[in-house]
Design an enzyme around this catalytic site. Structure first.
Site, PDB file in Angstrom:
ATOM      1  N   ARG A  15      89.506   7.591  40.215  1.00 41.81           N
ATOM      2  CA  ARG A  15      90.016   6.214  40.752  1.00 41.81           C
ATOM      3  C   ARG A  15      90.844   5.345  39.722  1.00 41.81           C
ATOM      4  O   ARG A  15      92.038   5.185  40.226  1.00 41.81           O
ATOM      5  CB  ARG A  15      88.857   5.507  41.016  1.00 41.81           C
ATOM      6  CG  ARG A  15      87.900   5.860  42.419  1.00 41.81           C
ATOM      7  CD  ARG A  15      86.628   5.010  42.260  1.00 41.81           C
ATOM      8  NE  ARG A  15      85.779   5.277  41.326  1.00 41.81           N
ATOM      9  CZ  ARG A  15      84.805   6.081  41.547  1.00 41.81           C
ATOM     10  NH1 ARG A  15      84.648   6.803  42.638  1.00 41.81           N
ATOM     11  NH2 ARG A  15      83.623   6.348  40.580  1.00 41.81           N
ATOM     12  N   ASN A 108      86.728  -3.176  29.240  1.00 39.84           N
ATOM     13  CA  ASN A 108      87.375  -3.698  30.478  1.00 39.84           C
ATOM     14  C   ASN A 108      89.038  -4.221  29.998  1.00 39.84           C
ATOM     15  O   ASN A 108      89.093  -4.942  28.969  1.00 39.84           O
ATOM     16  CB  ASN A 108      86.834  -4.998  31.001  1.00 39.84           C
ATOM     17  CG  ASN A 108      87.218  -5.275  32.416  1.00 39.84           C
ATOM     18  OD1 ASN A 108      88.414  -5.555  32.659  1.00 39.84           O
ATOM     19  ND2 ASN A 108      86.030  -5.650  33.130  1.00 39.84           N
ATOM     20  N   HIS A 136      79.341  -4.078  41.230  1.00 40.22           N
ATOM     21  CA  HIS A 136      80.413  -2.951  41.353  1.00 40.22           C
ATOM     22  C   HIS A 136      80.380  -2.223  42.492  1.00 40.22           C
ATOM     23  O   HIS A 136      79.264  -2.255  43.300  1.00 40.22           O
ATOM     24  CB  HIS A 136      80.248  -2.180  40.124  1.00 40.22           C
ATOM     25  CG  HIS A 136      80.871  -2.656  38.947  1.00 40.22           C
ATOM     26  ND1 HIS A 136      80.160  -3.326  37.828  1.00 40.22           N
ATOM     27  CD2 HIS A 136      82.038  -2.615  38.298  1.00 40.22           C
ATOM     28  CE1 HIS A 136      81.036  -3.959  37.012  1.00 40.22           C
ATOM     29  NE2 HIS A 136      82.170  -3.119  37.169  1.00 40.22           N
ATOM     30  N   HIS A 137      81.005  -1.360  42.845  1.00 37.75           N
ATOM     31  CA  HIS A 137      81.216  -0.400  43.880  1.00 37.75           C
ATOM     32  C   HIS A 137      80.048   0.470  43.727  1.00 37.75           C
ATOM     33  O   HIS A 137      79.892   0.774  42.318  1.00 37.75           O
ATOM     34  CB  HIS A 137      82.582   0.303  44.015  1.00 37.75           C
ATOM     35  CG  HIS A 137      82.952   0.955  42.563  1.00 37.75           C
ATOM     36  ND1 HIS A 137      82.515   2.285  42.176  1.00 37.75           N
ATOM     37  CD2 HIS A 137      83.441   0.708  41.341  1.00 37.75           C
ATOM     38  CE1 HIS A 137      82.899   2.734  41.091  1.00 37.75           C
ATOM     39  NE2 HIS A 137      83.472   1.559  40.703  1.00 37.75           N
ATOM     40  N   LYS A 140      79.798   3.805  41.065  1.00 42.45           N
ATOM     41  CA  LYS A 140      79.770   3.788  39.639  1.00 42.45           C
ATOM     42  C   LYS A 140      78.584   4.326  38.863  1.00 42.45           C
ATOM     43  O   LYS A 140      77.670   4.339  39.626  1.00 42.45           O
ATOM     44  CB  LYS A 140      79.858   2.175  39.203  1.00 42.45           C
ATOM     45  CG  LYS A 140      79.785   1.923  37.687  1.00 42.45           C
ATOM     46  CD  LYS A 140      80.319   0.649  37.385  1.00 42.45           C
ATOM     47  CE  LYS A 140      80.207   0.278  35.909  1.00 42.45           C
ATOM     48  NZ  LYS A 140      81.181   1.137  35.092  1.00 42.45           N
ATOM     49  N   GLY A 146      79.711  -1.400  31.029  1.00 42.90           N
ATOM     50  CA  GLY A 146      80.212  -1.760  30.040  1.00 42.90           C
ATOM     51  C   GLY A 146      80.670  -3.028  29.515  1.00 42.90           C
ATOM     52  O   GLY A 146      80.215  -3.549  28.602  1.00 42.90           O
TER      53      GLY A 146
HETATM   54  N1  LIG Z   1      87.752  -0.127  30.766  1.00 43.57           N
HETATM   55  C1  LIG Z   1      88.021  -0.456  31.942  1.00 43.57           C
HETATM   56  O1  LIG Z   1      89.021  -1.461  32.355  1.00 43.57           O
HETATM   57  C2  LIG Z   1      87.578   0.303  33.106  1.00 43.57           C
HETATM   58  C3  LIG Z   1      86.682   1.217  32.928  1.00 43.57           C
HETATM   59  N2  LIG Z   1      86.377   2.137  33.831  1.00 43.57           N
HETATM   60  C4  LIG Z   1      85.386   3.378  33.249  1.00 43.57           C
HETATM   61  O2  LIG Z   1      86.285   4.448  33.455  1.00 43.57           O
HETATM   62  C5  LIG Z   1      85.419   5.380  33.715  1.00 43.57           C
HETATM   63  C6  LIG Z   1      86.011   6.027  34.814  1.00 43.57           C
HETATM   64  O3  LIG Z   1      85.940   5.492  35.978  1.00 43.57           O
HETATM   65  P1  LIG Z   1      86.425   5.733  37.557  1.00 43.57           P
HETATM   66  O4  LIG Z   1      87.929   6.297  37.380  1.00 43.57           O
HETATM   67  O5  LIG Z   1      85.953   4.947  38.537  1.00 43.57           O
HETATM   68  O6  LIG Z   1      85.627   7.251  37.799  1.00 43.57           O
HETATM   69  P2  LIG Z   1      85.826   8.505  38.536  1.00 43.57           P
HETATM   70  O7  LIG Z   1      84.683   9.375  38.726  1.00 43.57           O
HETATM   71  O8  LIG Z   1      86.836   8.187  39.859  1.00 43.57           O
HETATM   72  O9  LIG Z   1      87.020   9.499  37.634  1.00 43.57           O
HETATM   73  C7  LIG Z   1      86.765  10.084  36.434  1.00 43.57           C
HETATM   74  C8  LIG Z   1      87.414  11.390  36.567  1.00 43.57           C
HETATM   75  O10 LIG Z   1      87.355  12.066  35.198  1.00 43.57           O
HETATM   76  C9  LIG Z   1      87.323  13.530  35.563  1.00 43.57           C
HETATM   77  N3  LIG Z   1      86.831  14.169  34.367  1.00 43.57           N
HETATM   78  C10 LIG Z   1      85.504  14.482  34.199  1.00 43.57           C
HETATM   79  N4  LIG Z   1      85.422  15.418  32.874  1.00 43.57           N
HETATM   80  C11 LIG Z   1      86.568  15.431  32.489  1.00 43.57           C
HETATM   81  C12 LIG Z   1      87.228  15.919  31.332  1.00 43.57           C
HETATM   82  N5  LIG Z   1      86.452  16.644  30.263  1.00 43.57           N
HETATM   83  N6  LIG Z   1      88.598  16.003  30.965  1.00 43.57           N
HETATM   84  C13 LIG Z   1      89.264  15.464  32.110  1.00 43.57           C
HETATM   85  N7  LIG Z   1      88.918  14.685  33.120  1.00 43.57           N
HETATM   86  C14 LIG Z   1      87.521  14.626  33.218  1.00 43.57           C
HETATM   87  C15 LIG Z   1      86.601  13.546  36.820  1.00 43.57           C
HETATM   88  O11 LIG Z   1      86.831  14.854  37.386  1.00 43.57           O
HETATM   89  C16 LIG Z   1      87.297  12.468  37.493  1.00 43.57           C
HETATM   90  O12 LIG Z   1      88.460  12.668  38.304  1.00 43.57           O
HETATM   91  C17 LIG Z   1      84.159   5.023  33.815  1.00 43.57           C
HETATM   92  O13 LIG Z   1      83.494   5.101  32.800  1.00 43.57           O
HETATM   93  C18 LIG Z   1      84.257   3.760  34.263  1.00 43.57           C
HETATM   94  O14 LIG Z   1      82.778   2.778  34.004  1.00 43.57           O
HETATM   95  C19 LIG Z   1      86.700   1.831  35.191  1.00 43.57           C
HETATM   96  C20 LIG Z   1      87.410   0.758  35.598  1.00 43.57           C
HETATM   97  C21 LIG Z   1      88.009  -0.077  34.497  1.00 43.57           C
HETATM   98  O1  LIG Z   2      83.231   1.827  36.653  1.00 42.59           O
HETATM   99  C1  LIG Z   2      84.009   0.854  37.134  1.00 42.59           C
HETATM  100  O2  LIG Z   2      84.610   0.622  38.229  1.00 42.59           O
HETATM  101  C2  LIG Z   2      84.244  -0.231  35.964  1.00 42.59           C
HETATM  102  N1  LIG Z   2      83.956  -0.060  34.802  1.00 42.59           N
HETATM  103  C3  LIG Z   2      84.057  -0.712  33.791  1.00 42.59           C
HETATM  104  C4  LIG Z   2      82.732  -1.146  33.096  1.00 42.59           C
HETATM  105  O3  LIG Z   2      81.526  -0.596  33.368  1.00 42.59           O
HETATM  106  O4  LIG Z   2      82.603  -2.340  32.583  1.00 42.59           O
HETATM  107  C5  LIG Z   2      84.909  -2.126  33.780  1.00 42.59           C
HETATM  108  C6  LIG Z   2      85.150  -2.540  35.204  1.00 42.59           C
HETATM  109  O5  LIG Z   2      84.012  -3.259  35.010  1.00 42.59           O
HETATM  110  C7  LIG Z   2      85.023  -1.457  36.415  1.00 42.59           C
END
Ligand SMILES: NC(=O)C1=CN([C@@H]2O[C@H](COP(=O)(O)OP(=O)(O)OC[C@H]3O[C@@H](n4cnc5c(N)ncnc54)[C@H](O)[C@@H]3O)[C@@H](O)[C@H]2O)C=CC1
Ligand SMILES: O=C(O)C1=N[C@H](C(=O)O)C[C@H](O)C1
Length: 251
Positions: A15, A108, A136-137, A140, A146
């Protein structure tokens, strides 16, 4: 012609990864040189010419990814959550042997969320009670988020510094989970609901008054300005940094 920054994206089909790929491709000063997914070889990122890698994968692989990137001399901008003090310490130890390489782990990247955390930490010393609610959705993987952990830790540090005691709570019997998770003495509650993206409320209470600080990400594009800012700045931030606030001049 000015030079572009070669960028790799890890978790490119996820995503966040899909949104990041679009944002990098739309940025004239960045060039997407690699898009990795589950099963691809992170040890090959350096050979693509990437100067910066952006990791939005899953908590189980983020540390190994980052340590490989550091060993290859590639800067890492990391949004993946689920880091522990121990995993951060291992990355920090690796960085000692790689001066000049930067790793940013930011729970974030939405600028409003970073500001909400900073405002909450600033307000914390003035309130007897505080609780954090993250929403959240339902796809997650980790709870609490985090962001909520980072928020609660910053609030707890501010309360300690101000000499505040525990938040008042007379609960003596409760169903498991009813009072949320305890993050350094701050209660954190996690809601999972179809239709939501990423939201957080910090509730601060005193006798007769309440301050609510709320941030909403309605779309994952909200994280992109922070991610792109970090990619452009990380060359000036060697070593380990936790939290995008350290890349922003918040005063
Ligand atoms: N810091 C921020 O602003 C944000 C952080 N997040 C975090 O980012 C992470 C990902 O979130 P989403 O995209 O929603 O999850 P998601 O599950 O949609 O995407 C994760 C992707 O990583 C891939 N993946 C798994 N192992 C891998 C590897 N070894 N190498 C390369 N790709 C690999 C998966 O196949 C998947 O496509 C979560 O930990 C979430 O909490 C999400 C939104 C914002
Ligand atoms: O998984 C998410 O979607 C998000 N993950 C991050 C978190 O765990 O704080 C950032 C944001 O909240 C979206």
């Amino acid at each position: 012609m000015s030079e572009t920054i070669p960028v790799a994206v890890l978790g490119a089909a996820g995503r966040m990864g899909r949104t990041v790929v679009d944002a990098v491709e739309a940025s004239a000063d960045l060039e997407l040189v690699a898009a990795l997914e589950h099963g691809d070889d992170v040890d090959a990122v350096g050979a693509t010419g990437a100067q910066v890698a952006i990791d939005f994968t899953v908590p189980a692989v983020a540390e190994a990814n980052v340590r490989s990137l550091v060993a290859q001399g590639v800067h890492a901008v990391v949004g993946t959550t689920g880091w522990t003090a121990e995993s951060l310490a291992r990355v920090e130890a690796d960085l000692v042997g790689r001066p000049g390489v930067g790793v940013l782990v930011a729970p974030n990247f939405a600028l409003g969320a970073v500001l909400a955390m900073a405002f909450a930490a600033r307000a914390a010393r003035w309130f007897e009670s505080v609780e954090v609610v993250e929403l959240h959705h339902p796809d997650k993987a980790d709870a609490p988020s985090g962001t909520a952990r980072h928020t609660a830790q910053a609030i707890a540090a501010a309360r300690r510094e101000a000499g505040l005691g525990p938040v008042p709570d007379a609960t003596t019997t409760a169903l498991d989970g009813a009072r949320g998770a305890d993050v350094e003495g701050v209660r954190v509650h996690a809601v999972r609901l179809r239709g939501l993206v990423a939201h957080e409320e910090i509730l601060l209470g005193n006798a007769g008054e309440q301050l609510t600080i709320r941030h909403d990400s309605f779309d994952r594009v909200s994280f992109m300005p922070g991610v792109l800012h970090a990619v452009r700045q990380i060359g000036s931030h060697p070593g380990l940094t936790v939290g995008l606030e350290h890349y922003l001049d918040l005063g």
